[in-house]
Motif scaffolding. Structure first.
Motif, PDB file in Angstrom:
ATOM      1  N   GLY A 178      43.559  37.471  46.093  1.00  0.00           N
ATOM      2  CA  GLY A 178      44.339  36.245  46.145  1.00  0.00           C
ATOM      3  C   GLY A 178      43.780  35.326  45.066  1.00  0.00           C
ATOM      4  N   VAL A 179      44.668  34.566  44.372  1.00  0.00           N
ATOM      5  CA  VAL A 179      44.184  33.658  43.324  1.00  0.00           C
ATOM      6  C   VAL A 179      44.765  32.259  43.545  1.00  0.00           C
ATOM      7  N   GLN A 180      44.094  31.272  42.915  1.00  0.00           N
ATOM      8  CA  GLN A 180      44.529  29.887  43.088  1.00  0.00           C
ATOM      9  C   GLN A 180      45.921  29.652  42.492  1.00  0.00           C
ATOM     10  N   ASP A 181      46.164  30.224  41.296  1.00  0.00           N
ATOM     11  CA  ASP A 181      47.445  29.999  40.618  1.00  0.00           C
ATOM     12  C   ASP A 181      47.963  31.345  40.111  1.00  0.00           C
ATOM     13  N   VAL A 182      48.951  31.906  40.806  1.00  0.00           N
ATOM     14  CA  VAL A 182      49.409  33.268  40.467  1.00  0.00           C
ATOM     15  C   VAL A 182      50.022  33.358  39.075  1.00  0.00           C
ATOM     16  N   LYS A 183      50.487  32.216  38.537  1.00  0.00           N
ATOM     17  CA  LYS A 183      51.155  32.279  37.233  1.00  0.00           C
ATOM     18  C   LYS A 183      50.173  32.140  36.067  1.00  0.00           C
ATOM     19  N   ALA A 184      48.976  31.635  36.342  1.00  0.00           N
ATOM     20  CA  ALA A 184      48.027  31.358  35.253  1.00  0.00           C
ATOM     21  C   ALA A 184      47.454  32.659  34.692  1.00  0.00           C
TER      22      ALA A 184
END
Ligand code: G1P
Length: 293
Positions: A178-184
């Motif tokens: 899981g990541v903080q910002d999937v688009k970054a």
């Protein structure tokens, strides 16, 4: 100031059971994608990222990998006498510098975490390192996956993993984050899980097999209990590491081929060959002819 990434670990002890009978006597890492062994493609990626020393975690029946990264005296001499300069220059250009390879054996197949732990003495306890899983070919249309990760490391430091989306029905086959910002392009990791049960994955971003790790990982691996599949899992120690140090995910936008699977291997051969000026156009015609049948 972040410490430079000089060394890469390549675990090559796996038995290749998904690719029998081809891998009975030949290490799966020596199967060729076009005219280069899979492991050579991965070393190429690491060299393009500035790696200077290659640590191979091998096993029984893998000695040919060591031969591949050495001079082949009789062959070189014959090529020289026959004036096959291009072939000879190609071999010499691929050769790592003297002393730039290390080989150590993982004596029993106890898992990826155990394989990485086998590199602890060669890497040492004060240097971060790259880890590349040779099965996974990262076909980049840019500067290469590890080179992109080193750029991200130079900005963020700490630990990094490459990630890419997989279809939802495949998340149980990989480490998932899981990541903080999937688009970054680069984002903080918020969760990691190795081979989540179907329907429980925190996202569809999988760990693709390229890592930059701090040496702290070795102490954690030393005490790691077996996890998924009864194996000592690197991901489990990375979860513990992420509580101590920063962890970022770098999205890889190229194509990834799992050459340990038959379909991945065949597709990689087509993709890499189609990209080559000397083979691509003719291969395209051959494929079209086959498809018309
Ligand atoms: C390993 C890692 C997993 C990663 C995968 C990539 O799994 O444990 O996190 O997603 O490589 O190929 P393995 O393929 O060894 O089961």
């Amino acid at each position: 100031m972040t410490k430079r990434i000089r060394k890469a670990v390549l675990p090559v002890a796996g038995l290749g059971t998904r690719f029998l009978p081809a891998t009975k006597a030949i290490p799966k890492e020596m199967l060729t994608v076009v005219d280069r062994p899979v492991v050579q493609h991965v070393v190429d990626e690491a060299r393009a990222a500035g790696i200077e020393h290659f640590v191979f975690i091998t096993g029984r029946n893998k000695a040919v990998i060591e031969d591949h990264f050495d001079l082949a005296y009789e062959l070189d001499d014959t090529l020289r006498k026959r004036k096959k300069t291009k072939e000879l220059e190609g071999l010499l250009a691929d050769l790592p510098a003297a002393g730039a390879t290390s080989f150590t054996r993982q004596q029993a197949p106890l898992g990826l975490g155990h394989a990485v732990w086998c590199a602890r003495d060669i890497i040492g306890d004060d240097e971060p390192f790259a880890l590349l899983l040779p099965d996974m070919l990262h076909h980049s249309h840019g500067k290469g996956c590890l080179a992109e990760m080193i750029d991200a490391y130079n900005r963020h430091g700490g630990n990094l993993i490459a990630v890419a989306p997989v279809p939802d029905d495949q998340t149980h086959q990989y480490g998932i984050v899981g990541v903080q910002d999937v688009k970054a392009k680069v984002s903080k990791v918020t969760k990691m899980v190795e081979k989540p049960a179907k329907g429980t994955a925190p996202s569809n971003l999988h760990i693709t097999g390229r890592y930059i790790l701090q040496p702290t990982i070795f102490n954690l691996l030393a005490n790691q209990e077996p996890g998924a599949g009864g194996e000592i899992q690197l991901t489990d120690s990375m979860i513990a590491l992420s509580r101590l140090e920063t962890f970022h995910a770098v999205r890889f936008d190229g194509d990834i081929y799992d050459t340990g699977s038959k379909i991945g291997f065949l597709t990689a051969n087509l993709a890499y060959a189609l990209d080559r000026g000397d083979l691509g156009p003719q291969l395209r015609e051959e494929i079209e002819r086959l498809l018309e049948r």
